[in-house]
Design an enzyme around this catalytic site. Structure first.
Site, PDB file in Angstrom:
ATOM      1  N   ASP A   8     121.745 116.323 -25.985  1.00 23.54           N
ATOM      2  CA  ASP A   8     120.813 114.908 -25.444  1.00 23.54           C
ATOM      3  C   ASP A   8     120.498 113.966 -27.097  1.00 23.54           C
ATOM      4  O   ASP A   8     118.779 114.809 -26.880  1.00 23.54           O
ATOM      5  CB  ASP A   8     120.229 114.340 -24.538  1.00 23.54           C
ATOM      6  CG  ASP A   8     120.685 115.303 -23.943  1.00 23.54           C
ATOM      7  OD1 ASP A   8     121.935 115.737 -24.005  1.00 23.54           O
ATOM      8  OD2 ASP A   8     120.744 114.652 -22.517  1.00 23.54           O
ATOM      9  N   GLU A  39     123.618 109.703 -24.607  1.00 23.57           N
ATOM     10  CA  GLU A  39     122.952 108.557 -23.293  1.00 23.57           C
ATOM     11  C   GLU A  39     121.335 108.413 -23.964  1.00 23.57           C
ATOM     12  O   GLU A  39     120.729 107.577 -22.650  1.00 23.57           O
ATOM     13  CB  GLU A  39     123.055 109.782 -21.786  1.00 23.57           C
ATOM     14  CG  GLU A  39     121.832 110.944 -21.724  1.00 23.57           C
ATOM     15  CD  GLU A  39     121.244 110.911 -20.123  1.00 23.57           C
ATOM     16  OE1 GLU A  39     121.984 109.951 -19.307  1.00 23.57           O
ATOM     17  OE2 GLU A  39     120.410 111.788 -20.089  1.00 23.57           O
ATOM     18  N   ASN A  40     120.494 109.172 -24.305  1.00 25.71           N
ATOM     19  CA  ASN A  40     119.188 108.863 -24.396  1.00 25.71           C
ATOM     20  C   ASN A  40     119.283 107.909 -25.611  1.00 25.71           C
ATOM     21  O   ASN A  40     118.206 108.301 -26.907  1.00 25.71           O
ATOM     22  CB  ASN A  40     118.111 109.697 -24.468  1.00 25.71           C
ATOM     23  CG  ASN A  40     117.785 109.601 -23.310  1.00 25.71           C
ATOM     24  OD1 ASN A  40     117.788 108.827 -22.256  1.00 25.71           O
ATOM     25  ND2 ASN A  40     117.750 110.961 -22.256  1.00 25.71           N
ATOM     26  N   ASN A  67     122.846 110.100 -16.460  1.00 30.41           N
ATOM     27  CA  ASN A  67     122.687 109.475 -15.866  1.00 30.41           C
ATOM     28  C   ASN A  67     122.076 107.956 -15.930  1.00 30.41           C
ATOM     29  O   ASN A  67     121.640 107.508 -15.413  1.00 30.41           O
ATOM     30  CB  ASN A  67     121.333 110.545 -14.979  1.00 30.41           C
ATOM     31  CG  ASN A  67     120.343 110.958 -16.246  1.00 30.41           C
ATOM     32  OD1 ASN A  67     120.675 112.075 -17.014  1.00 30.41           O
ATOM     33  ND2 ASN A  67     119.214 110.781 -15.206  1.00 30.41           N
ATOM     34  N   HIS A  68     122.036 108.109 -17.394  1.00 35.11           N
ATOM     35  CA  HIS A  68     121.425 107.186 -18.147  1.00 35.11           C
ATOM     36  C   HIS A  68     122.136 105.664 -18.343  1.00 35.11           C
ATOM     37  O   HIS A  68     122.120 104.932 -19.815  1.00 35.11           O
ATOM     38  CB  HIS A  68     119.992 107.077 -19.097  1.00 35.11           C
ATOM     39  CG  HIS A  68     118.772 107.658 -18.317  1.00 35.11           C
ATOM     40  ND1 HIS A  68     117.982 107.401 -17.727  1.00 35.11           N
ATOM     41  CD2 HIS A  68     118.779 109.020 -18.795  1.00 35.11           C
ATOM     42  CE1 HIS A  68     117.429 107.909 -17.616  1.00 35.11           C
ATOM     43  NE2 HIS A  68     117.107 109.168 -18.331  1.00 35.11           N
ATOM     44  N   HIS A 148     126.490 117.102 -17.350  1.00 31.88           N
ATOM     45  CA  HIS A 148     124.950 116.938 -17.629  1.00 31.88           C
ATOM     46  C   HIS A 148     124.505 117.440 -16.259  1.00 31.88           C
ATOM     47  O   HIS A 148     124.303 116.392 -14.854  1.00 31.88           O
ATOM     48  CB  HIS A 148     125.383 115.014 -18.024  1.00 31.88           C
ATOM     49  CG  HIS A 148     123.852 114.421 -18.289  1.00 31.88           C
ATOM     50  ND1 HIS A 148     123.543 114.571 -19.157  1.00 31.88           N
ATOM     51  CD2 HIS A 148     122.779 113.827 -18.203  1.00 31.88           C
ATOM     52  CE1 HIS A 148     122.322 114.177 -19.645  1.00 31.88           C
ATOM     53  NE2 HIS A 148     122.031 113.285 -18.773  1.00 31.88           N
ATOM     54  N   HIS A 173     121.337 117.296 -20.227  1.00 29.39           N
ATOM     55  CA  HIS A 173     120.255 117.045 -19.862  1.00 29.39           C
ATOM     56  C   HIS A 173     119.017 117.782 -19.846  1.00 29.39           C
ATOM     57  O   HIS A 173     118.130 116.428 -19.449  1.00 29.39           O
ATOM     58  CB  HIS A 173     121.053 116.775 -17.674  1.00 29.39           C
ATOM     59  CG  HIS A 173     119.529 116.058 -17.271  1.00 29.39           C
ATOM     60  ND1 HIS A 173     119.744 114.660 -17.003  1.00 29.39           N
ATOM     61  CD2 HIS A 173     118.788 116.017 -16.141  1.00 29.39           C
ATOM     62  CE1 HIS A 173     118.687 114.583 -16.851  1.00 29.39           C
ATOM     63  NE2 HIS A 173     118.352 114.966 -15.568  1.00 29.39           N
ATOM     64  N   HIS A 175     117.477 118.769 -21.514  1.00 31.72           N
ATOM     65  CA  HIS A 175     116.678 118.760 -22.890  1.00 31.72           C
ATOM     66  C   HIS A 175     115.535 120.099 -23.793  1.00 31.72           C
ATOM     67  O   HIS A 175     115.223 120.113 -24.528  1.00 31.72           O
ATOM     68  CB  HIS A 175     115.339 117.438 -23.288  1.00 31.72           C
ATOM     69  CG  HIS A 175     115.844 116.183 -23.111  1.00 31.72           C
ATOM     70  ND1 HIS A 175     115.769 114.955 -23.321  1.00 31.72           N
ATOM     71  CD2 HIS A 175     117.482 116.205 -22.808  1.00 31.72           C
ATOM     72  CE1 HIS A 175     116.332 114.361 -22.597  1.00 31.72           C
ATOM     73  NE2 HIS A 175     117.040 114.284 -22.813  1.00 31.72           N
TER      74      HIS A 175
END
Ligand code: FE2
Length: 255
Positions: A8, A39-40, A67-68, A148, A173, A175
């Site tokens: 991520d 995603e982030n 999820n984001h 994820h 996810h 991290h």
């Protein structure tokens, strides 16, 4: 053939460090294809057309999310249009985007599947039955899965479930890179979490003082990315494109 997977990417600091290092990493590891979980990658969570474009233009071939994925509305149109930008395949039908990409590399086709866990996460469609359905429709042995998910148990179960059926399963996810990279059933590369590309001296990417305030006082806080000490976490996988077998998997931490 070698494939590089990066965990991520967090915020501008993570994106910029990936941008700075990815060209050299690809050369050093002779990686012909790069998958990045983005995603982030935008500051303030989620992914934007700008952060996706930045990662693609700095060497990502496929971007996965989690999820984001829908946090920033401005990405919806890109998700529908850009085949190489994925969101978890087990979101309910009718959502923007798609969860599978078939990437033509000339000498072979690589399939990338993005899935999301449902333990301690949103109640999406069952990721196991979703991947069964997808595998029934894919006609290449070279298949890579970004799962994820929050729970290590769910990720491990998915790894063993897909052992012998896909080339590799990368957990994302949480991290924090796990030290359990392995090859399952002599075929499938696996790691519970690839880790993150972002500020090392942070709480999963968030400024430490903000995260401590949240944990210590349960006070409402606004998470802000730390701009401290960027590092890259990922995995390099060597596979035989004739049969989709993973022959080597190695964790990377680049400071
Ligand atoms: Fe996530």
């Amino acid at each position: 053939m070698n494939l590089l997977f990066l965990g991520d990417v967090v915020g501008e600091i993570g994106s910029e460090f990936v941008g700075e290092k990815l060209g050299g990493l690809k050369k050093f590891y002779n990686a012909e294809i790069v998958i990045v979980n983005g995603e982030n990658s935008a500051n303030g969570n989620g992914i934007t057309p700008h952060s996706a474009k930045y990662l693609f233009s700095h060497g990502a071939d496929i971007i996965t999310t989690g999820n984001h994925c829908y946090r920033r509305r401005e990405i919806y149109e890109t998700m529908d249009r850009e085949e190489r930008l994925l969101r978890p395949a087990n979101f309910p039908e009718g959502n923007p985007g798609h969860g599978v990409c078939l990437y033509d590399m000339g000498k072979c086709t690589v399939a990338v599947i993005n899935l999301m866990g449902t333990v301690y996460m949103e109640a999406l469609d069952n990721p196991f039955s979703t991947v069964d359905k997808i595998l029934g429709e894919i006609d290449t042995p070279n298949i890579f899965v970004d799962f994820h998910a929050e729970a290590t148990g769910e990720k491990k179960a998915m790894g063993f479930y897909l052992a012998g059926k896909v080339t590799a399963v990368f957990g994302t996810h949480t991290h924090v890179q796990t030290a359990d990279e392995t090859i399952l059933s002599g075929h499938t590369g696996y790691i519970t979490d690839a880790g993150m590309c972002g500020p090392e001296l942070s709480v999963l990417g968030v400024k430490t003082e903000i995260a401590i305030e949240k944990q210590r006082y349960h006070a409402p806080v606004r998470f802000t990315e730390s701009d401290n000490s960027p590092f890259i976490n990922g995995v390099i996988v060597e596979f035989d494109q004739k049969n989709g077998k993973c022959v080597a998997i190695e964790r990377l931490v680049i400071r």
